[in-house]
Write an enzyme that holds these catalytic residues in place. Structure first.
Site, PDB file in Angstrom:
ATOM      1  N   THR A 297       0.729  -1.146   0.395  1.00  0.00           N
ATOM      2  CA  THR A 297       0.059  -0.267   0.084  1.00  0.00           C
ATOM      3  C   THR A 297       0.838   1.378  -0.055  1.00  0.00           C
ATOM      4  O   THR A 297       1.899   1.436   1.096  1.00  0.00           O
ATOM      5  CB  THR A 297      -0.929   0.101   1.402  1.00  0.00           C
ATOM      6  OG1 THR A 297      -1.676  -0.861   1.327  1.00  0.00           O
ATOM      7  CG2 THR A 297      -1.720   1.408   1.244  1.00  0.00           C
ATOM      8  N   GLY A 298       0.657   1.983  -1.514  1.00  0.00           N
ATOM      9  CA  GLY A 298       1.273   3.253  -1.004  1.00  0.00           C
ATOM     10  C   GLY A 298       0.003   4.042  -1.356  1.00  0.00           C
ATOM     11  O   GLY A 298      -0.866   4.232  -1.093  1.00  0.00           O
TER      12      GLY A 298
ATOM     13  N   VAL B  47      -1.628  -2.369  -4.014  1.00  0.00           N
ATOM     14  CA  VAL B  47      -1.698  -3.218  -4.995  1.00  0.00           C
ATOM     15  C   VAL B  47      -2.069  -4.440  -4.155  1.00  0.00           C
ATOM     16  O   VAL B  47      -1.576  -4.872  -2.760  1.00  0.00           O
ATOM     17  CB  VAL B  47       0.359  -4.080  -5.688  1.00  0.00           C
ATOM     18  CG1 VAL B  47      -0.106  -5.391  -6.293  1.00  0.00           C
ATOM     19  CG2 VAL B  47       0.893  -2.909  -5.980  1.00  0.00           C
TER      20      VAL B  47
ATOM     21  N   GLU C 129       2.000  -9.767 -13.668  1.00  0.00           N
ATOM     22  CA  GLU C 129       2.533 -10.998 -12.766  1.00  0.00           C
ATOM     23  C   GLU C 129       3.153 -10.514 -11.744  1.00  0.00           C
ATOM     24  O   GLU C 129       2.946  -9.759 -11.091  1.00  0.00           O
ATOM     25  CB  GLU C 129       3.367 -11.686 -13.531  1.00  0.00           C
ATOM     26  CG  GLU C 129       4.232 -12.536 -13.025  1.00  0.00           C
ATOM     27  CD  GLU C 129       5.831 -12.512 -13.356  1.00  0.00           C
ATOM     28  OE1 GLU C 129       6.515 -13.744 -13.412  1.00  0.00           O
ATOM     29  OE2 GLU C 129       5.550 -11.999 -14.458  1.00  0.00           O
TER      30      GLU C 129
ATOM     31  N   VAL D  29       4.983 -11.388  -8.978  1.00  0.00           N
ATOM     32  CA  VAL D  29       6.346 -11.980  -8.201  1.00  0.00           C
ATOM     33  C   VAL D  29       6.278 -12.244  -6.999  1.00  0.00           C
ATOM     34  O   VAL D  29       6.310 -10.940  -5.711  1.00  0.00           O
ATOM     35  CB  VAL D  29       7.429 -10.781  -8.966  1.00  0.00           C
ATOM     36  CG1 VAL D  29       8.924 -11.911  -8.751  1.00  0.00           C
ATOM     37  CG2 VAL D  29       7.330 -10.328 -10.197  1.00  0.00           C
TER      38      VAL D  29
ATOM     39  N   ASP E  74      13.858   6.390 -11.805  1.00  0.00           N
ATOM     40  CA  ASP E  74      13.685   5.740 -10.947  1.00  0.00           C
ATOM     41  C   ASP E  74      14.576   4.604 -10.593  1.00  0.00           C
ATOM     42  O   ASP E  74      14.186   3.907  -9.501  1.00  0.00           O
ATOM     43  CB  ASP E  74      12.688   6.056 -10.419  1.00  0.00           C
ATOM     44  CG  ASP E  74      12.722   6.065  -8.329  1.00  0.00           C
ATOM     45  OD1 ASP E  74      13.408   7.155  -8.450  1.00  0.00           O
ATOM     46  OD2 ASP E  74      10.989   6.037  -8.037  1.00  0.00           O
TER      47      ASP E  74
ATOM     48  N   ASN F  99      13.469  -0.497  -6.341  1.00  0.00           N
ATOM     49  CA  ASN F  99      12.682  -0.839  -7.330  1.00  0.00           C
ATOM     50  C   ASN F  99      13.398  -1.705  -8.079  1.00  0.00           C
ATOM     51  O   ASN F  99      13.498  -2.546  -9.447  1.00  0.00           O
ATOM     52  CB  ASN F  99      13.083   0.170  -8.282  1.00  0.00           C
ATOM     53  CG  ASN F  99      11.830   1.484  -7.538  1.00  0.00           C
ATOM     54  OD1 ASN F  99      10.456   1.218  -7.231  1.00  0.00           O
ATOM     55  ND2 ASN F  99      12.287   2.813  -8.136  1.00  0.00           N
TER      56      ASN F  99
ATOM     57  N   ASP G 244       7.979  -0.923 -10.886  1.00  0.00           N
ATOM     58  CA  ASP G 244       7.935   0.061 -10.511  1.00  0.00           C
ATOM     59  C   ASP G 244       8.127   1.063 -12.467  1.00  0.00           C
ATOM     60  O   ASP G 244       8.946   2.055 -12.542  1.00  0.00           O
ATOM     61  CB  ASP G 244       8.124   0.727  -9.821  1.00  0.00           C
ATOM     62  CG  ASP G 244       7.710   0.002  -8.586  1.00  0.00           C
ATOM     63  OD1 ASP G 244       6.745  -0.019  -8.611  1.00  0.00           O
ATOM     64  OD2 ASP G 244       8.262   0.190  -7.537  1.00  0.00           O
TER      65      ASP G 244
END
Length: 331
Positions: free
Chosen positions: A85-86, A91, A194, A196, A237, A242, A254
């Site tokens: 959670t951001g 997600v 997908e 991961v 970024d 990432n 990302d």
């Protein structure tokens, strides 16, 4: 100034109040009513789940409609709990639908299951928040990207474009041979890709693991950066936050902010990526120069057997690409 105004002559006598009109249902009417009922049931079912109560700000009606469309189109069978959670996006874990690429029943990938048994595939559903996303920062990455010229300036248009941009970037990166989460479908501000790792045992970020073989990990990273650049993309970024490790694979994540090499700030973004990567691997004991890394990334036909910045002899990137990065899960 004077004008002559005339009256139209009636083509026929008008009807009376007992004129019959056809108000019977059409097939389109019945389909529309059924879809409305199904969507209402779907909305009630989602809103009753614990995930919605915890993430209510994510699921406005427009987002619910997008998720419902993905379910109807067969990309999602069941919605699960949050993986991350951001501020800008959340997600969620989900089960992929029949429209997603599942392993063939009985295949080795499917674990040799019996014929007729369709294995369930876990997918990630990334939902961008329209109201709380960083609108200005997103515009910095979108403006100057030739794929999004003429985009409207309102927040919703920017977030929807950003979601499609991440899907397009993932697709391009995957075709270029970069290990990224496989993009599956996109609908408005919702991206299916997908998963991961697993929700219970998520893949670890490079920043969270003990990199046992930093030389190999560095060669894989710089080769992926070169392949991205060769495909006309710059991550923008890239750092140890990432990149994730799962089953011995290094995965770049990302890519929403990734820009094309034609972006006016492409050089600045690439320089920052090289600086971040060099700084991380220098902490791992390698002698990595960001300028040397940039020269390798932008070289059209870089020598895969070139010496690494540490000065030691290494195997080719083609071999390193298929090997484990040697990272353990010890944080």
């Amino acid at each position: 100034m004077s004008e002559d105004f005339g009256l139209l002559e009636p083509a026929d006598q008008p009807g009376d109040e007992w004129e019959k009109l056809d108000v019977s249902d059409t097939e389109a009417d019945r389909i529309a009513r059924r879809q409305d009922r199904e969507f209402d049931e779907f909305r009630k079912r989602i809103k009753d789940t614990e995930q919605f109560k915890l993430q209510e700000s994510v699921f406005d009606d427009a987002t619910l409609a997008a998720v419902y469309k993905l379910v109807q189109d067969g990309y999602v069978d069941a919605f699960g709990g949050p993986v991350s959670t951001g501020k800008e996006a959340s997600v969620f874990e989900a089960l992929g639908g029949q429209a997603g690429e599942r392993p063939e029943p009985g295949s080795e990938v499917a674990g040799g299951g019996p014929e007729g048994v369709t294995p369930e595939r876990e997918v990630a559903v990334k939902v961008y928040r329209i109201n709380s996303s960083n609108f200005r920062q997103m515009r910095d990455y979108l403006e100057g990207d030739p794929r999004f010229e003429g985009i409207a300036s309102d927040k919703k248009a920017v977030v929807l474009a950003w979601t499609r941009k991440e899907f397009a970037n993932l697709s391009r990166a995957q075709k270029a041979g970069v290990r990224v989460p496989e993009p599956i479908a996109v609908q408005r501000n919702v991206l299916v890709m997908e998963l991961v790792g697993h929700a219970e045992e998520r893949a670890r970020r490079l920043s969270e693991v003990d990199v046992e073989n930093p030389e190999t990990a560095y060669e894989v990273v710089r080769e992926y950066m070169r392949r991205l650049y060769g495909a006309g993309l710059i991550h923008g970024d890239l750092s140890e936050y990432n990149m994730i490790i799962h089953d011995g694979e290094l995965v770049i994540i990302d890519l929403g902010q990734a820009v094309t090499v034609h972006h006016p700030n492409a050089g600045e973004f690439l320089a920052r990526d090289c600086e971040n990567v060099a700084t991380f691997f220098t902490r791992q004991g390698l002698d990595v120069d960001p300028d040397d890394l940039r020269a390798y990334v932008t070289e059209p036909e870089a020598d895969p057997t070139g010496e690494p910045a540490s000065g030691g002899k290494t195997e080719s990137n083609a071999e390193a690409d298929g090997k484990s990065t040697g990272a353990s899960d010890e944080a």
